[in-house]
Enzyme design. Structure first.
Site, PDB file in Angstrom:
ATOM      1  N   HIS A 346       0.836  -1.201   0.000  1.00 44.03           N
ATOM      2  CA  HIS A 346       0.000   0.000   0.000  1.00 44.03           C
ATOM      3  C   HIS A 346       0.874   1.256   0.000  1.00 44.03           C
ATOM      4  O   HIS A 346       1.870   1.321   0.716  1.00 44.03           O
ATOM      5  CB  HIS A 346      -0.914   0.004   1.227  1.00 44.03           C
ATOM      6  CG  HIS A 346      -1.732   1.245   1.343  1.00 44.03           C
ATOM      7  ND1 HIS A 346      -2.771   1.518   0.480  1.00 44.03           N
ATOM      8  CD2 HIS A 346      -1.652   2.307   2.180  1.00 44.03           C
ATOM      9  CE1 HIS A 346      -3.300   2.695   0.800  1.00 44.03           C
ATOM     10  NE2 HIS A 346      -2.636   3.198   1.818  1.00 44.03           N
ATOM     11  N   THR A 413       3.601  -6.031   3.004  1.00 46.68           N
ATOM     12  CA  THR A 413       4.711  -6.476   2.161  1.00 46.68           C
ATOM     13  C   THR A 413       5.402  -5.323   1.441  1.00 46.68           C
ATOM     14  O   THR A 413       6.511  -5.484   0.942  1.00 46.68           O
ATOM     15  CB  THR A 413       4.192  -7.479   1.110  1.00 46.68           C
ATOM     16  OG1 THR A 413       3.000  -6.931   0.522  1.00 46.68           O
ATOM     17  CG2 THR A 413       3.865  -8.812   1.755  1.00 46.68           C
ATOM     18  N   GLU A 414       4.720  -4.184   1.347  1.00 49.65           N
ATOM     19  CA  GLU A 414       5.310  -3.000   0.702  1.00 49.65           C
ATOM     20  C   GLU A 414       4.642  -1.758   1.272  1.00 49.65           C
ATOM     21  O   GLU A 414       3.421  -1.656   1.264  1.00 49.65           O
ATOM     22  CB  GLU A 414       5.046  -2.987  -0.814  1.00 49.65           C
ATOM     23  CG  GLU A 414       5.716  -4.074  -1.592  1.00 49.65           C
ATOM     24  CD  GLU A 414       5.523  -3.910  -3.109  1.00 49.65           C
ATOM     25  OE1 GLU A 414       4.794  -3.003  -3.547  1.00 49.65           O
ATOM     26  OE2 GLU A 414       6.107  -4.715  -3.844  1.00 49.65           O
ATOM     27  N   ASN A 415       5.448  -0.825   1.751  1.00 50.83           N
ATOM     28  CA  ASN A 415       4.938   0.504   2.093  1.00 50.83           C
ATOM     29  C   ASN A 415       6.141   1.439   2.156  1.00 50.83           C
ATOM     30  O   ASN A 415       7.142   1.123   2.786  1.00 50.83           O
ATOM     31  CB  ASN A 415       4.195   0.477   3.445  1.00 50.83           C
ATOM     32  CG  ASN A 415       3.719   1.857   3.874  1.00 50.83           C
ATOM     33  OD1 ASN A 415       4.143   2.379   4.901  1.00 50.83           O
ATOM     34  ND2 ASN A 415       2.845   2.463   3.089  1.00 50.83           N
TER      35      ASN A 415
END
Ligand SMILES: *[C@@H]1O[C@H](CO)[C@@H](O)[C@H](O)[C@H]1NC(C)=O
Ligand SMILES: *[C@@H]1O[C@H](CO)[C@@H](O)[C@H](O)[C@H]1NC(C)=O
EC number: 3.2.1.21
Length: 585
Positions: A346, A413-415
């Protein structure tokens, strides 16, 4: 009469709302903008950073690696910013130990990376050839991580499909990818599963489907508008389910790990939270984004709203069947429940309102949704033009996932955030602010009851950003790509993130402010180091040219040196003259 006519559909809506709220209780009408929350994360919360194979490894043709669709895509000119490629990128292939020491510096609990399919299966097909040198690279990486007490979180598909599978079958347009991908995953479980306990089948399948097969901005660059993305997604969902079942039936009892998928999505907030049309539009936006994948995986089928909208628009086009493929009832029960955890990527948020697209003007995934996206001009946009910093959207998205998918175990997992083009500023106070506020909203979401187990800062290093080339830097560490050795320099955010990890959250206002001050103090030293290094490089290049006997190069040198020397002379004379004149007065 008027009233009755109006009550009819309204009742319908009411019944629908009641039905929905029985299973799900996401509250669209209340958006809490609480102040900063000082507190800590649950014990055992896992802090990490990430990257992916094509973005960081380089070594695109080394040790028997096969071509991926990204090698081919970037070697075709005109596809990426400045025609940049990932040929060498961060040279992560040669820097396992260096990069792990960077992770140690921050006390990371986990590192998220991906396995390049063509590096270990050059054609993508297991029976053709397994490249043991490629297998060995990930063996070493995993062993080194574990030796340093860093848990590997491994993605199987981070967009680098073997080129042979694209050429022979049309890639994810073809149903045969399901078995090939399952063979690849099975080999990974066989070779690495004794040590890897966290598997992610696909990273951001939305992007694979939409940007790879609908808009063509990403490899393989196909523009199959209105159909390509839906077909690719259909095969990806089935491939994910198959791999989960393979793990479940063949490996789980021995290896005791988990298999999930990582979905990326912006949050969509209704422009007016009291307007039902805006709420429906925002929900549609989120359903077409993450619901497209999460709803089949958690409930067995596509979101009803996707089936309705794409079905209706296909009919208006005069098509006999919907452009959205369907699952058989066996497939539905096979796919349902195939994620041991949900990975969430996100970055940003949009305001959403209803907007109808006429079906005669060509259909695309985007026009199927009937929404318009808006941004608030007051939102900070420190980096990439699409990336507005809207921390509260993160908490909203996480609560949406909790209510819609049965409160699954979640790993972020992604920011993270990038910086403006070509910026070489290591004092990245805007990144510190982004991390501080987004991580704080995640903490609030955990207080709301969302089951978040870990957080992955995106990314460890500056790296190849797909069609944006090297123009967008997401790293905690700056990479000097112009230098052949690809040296890494810590940005201030490294120090700040390290403090959050050490304290497992935000102990108090005074501490957090001290962290920020200290982080920005250290970065000026790093800035000087980097500047000195860049100067040395420039000087070394000029020297190289001077010592080069070729006169053409000599001309280049004089072009550079002569004007500089002249300017200096003039400046010095001017200062001298001023000095003299003053003395006389
Ligand atoms: C990229 O390649 C295209 C096609 O060869 C060329 O027209 C363009 O000038 C190149 N761009 C750069 C920045 O080199
Ligand atoms: C899938 O690949 C097979 C084998 O190459 C081919 O015959 C078939 O037409 C492909 N299907 C699609 C939808 O591309």
């Amino acid at each position: 009469m008027m009233l009755l006519q109006r009550v009819g559909p309204a009742c319908h809506v009411l019944v629908l709302v009641l039905c929905l709220s029985a299973a799900e209780d996401f509250d669209w009408s209340a958006n809490n903008h609480d102040s900063f929350y000082y507190g800590t994360f649950p014990n055992g919360f896992s802090w990490g950073a990430g990257g992916s194979a094509y973005q960081t490894e380089g070594a695109w043709d080394k040790d028997g690696k096969g071509l991926s669709i990204w090698d081919v895509f970037t070697h075709n000119k005109g596809k990426t910013f400045l025609n940049d490629t990932g040929d060498s990128s961060c040279d992560g292939y040669y820097k396992i130990k260096d990069d792990i020491s960077l992770m140690k510096e921050m006390n990371l609990n986990h590192y998220r990376f991906s396995i390049s399919w063509p590096r270990i299966m050059p054609t993508g097909i297991r029976s053709d050839h397994v490249n043991e040198k490629g297998v060995r690279y990930y063996d070493v990486l995993i062993d080194e991580l574990l030796e340093n007490k860093i848990t590997p979180i491994v993605t199987l598909y981070h967009w680098d499909l073997p080129q042979v599978l694209q050429e022979k079958y049309g890639g994810w347009q073809n149903i045969s990818m399901i078995n090939y991908f399952n063979d690849f995953a099975n080999l990974c479980f066989e070779r690495y599963g004794d040590r890897v306990k966290h598997w992610i089948t696909f990273n951001n399948p939305w992007s694979v489907a939409v940007e790879g097969y609908e808009t063509g901005e990403h490899a393989p660059g196909l523009k199959l508008r209105g159909t390509g993305a839906y077909r690719a997604a259909h095969h990806i969902i089935k491939a994910h389910a198959k791999v989960w079942h393979t793990y479940d039936s063949q490996w789980r009892s021995k290896q005791k790990g988990m298999v999930g998928i990582s979905l990326s999505g912006d949050w969509g907030e209704p422009v007016d939270i009291t307007n039902q049309k805006d709420i429906e539009a925002a929900e549609r936006y989120v359903q077409f984004y993450i619901g497209w994948f999460a709803t089949p995986i958690f409930h067995g089928d596509y979101p009803q709203v996707m089936k309705d909208f794409i079905g209706r628009k296909s009919a208006l086009q005069g098509l006999g069947t919907s452009r959205l493929p369907t699952f058989s009832s066996q497939e539905k029960s096979y796919i349902k429940g195939t994620s041991d955890f949900l990975g969430v990527g996100h970055f940003t948020t949009r305001y959403i309102t209803q907007k109808s697209y006429p079906s005669n003007r060509g259909t695309t995934y985007f026009s199927d949704r009937d929404v318009a996206e808006l941004v608030d001009p007051r939102w900070p946009d420190p980096g990439s033009e699409w990336l507005y910093s809207v921390p509260w959207g993160f908490r909203r998205l996480l609560n949406f996932m909790k209510t819609h998918y049965g409160n699954p175990m979640i790993y972020i997992t992604e920011n993270g955030v990038s910086e403006k083009m070509m910026c070489t500023e290591l004092c990245d106070d805007w990144r510190i602010k982004y991390y501080k506020d987004y991580i704080n909203e995640m903490l609030k979401a955990i207080r709301d009851g969302v089951n978040v187990k870990g957080y992955t800062a995106w990314s460890l290093l500056d790296k190849f950003e797909w069609d944006e080339g090297y123009s967008e830097r997401f790293g905690l560490y700056y990479v000097d790509f112009k230098n052949q050795n690809k040296p890494r320099y810590p940005k201030a955010s490294v120090q700040f993130y390290k403090r959050i990890i050490q304290s497992n959250g935000f102990p108090g206002q005074r501490e957090v402010e001290t962290w920020k001050r200290k982080a920005t103090e250290t970065c000026s030293t790093s800035n000087q180091l980097l500047a000195a290094e860049e100067q040395r490089n420039t000087a070394a290049n000029i020297l190289k040219l001077i010592h080069d006997p070729l006169t053409s190069h000599m001309e280049m040198v004089t072009e550079v040196v002569v004007p500089t020397v002249c300017t200096l002379c003039i400046l010095i004379s001017a200062v001298f003259l001023m000095f003299l004149l003053r003395k006389r007065n």
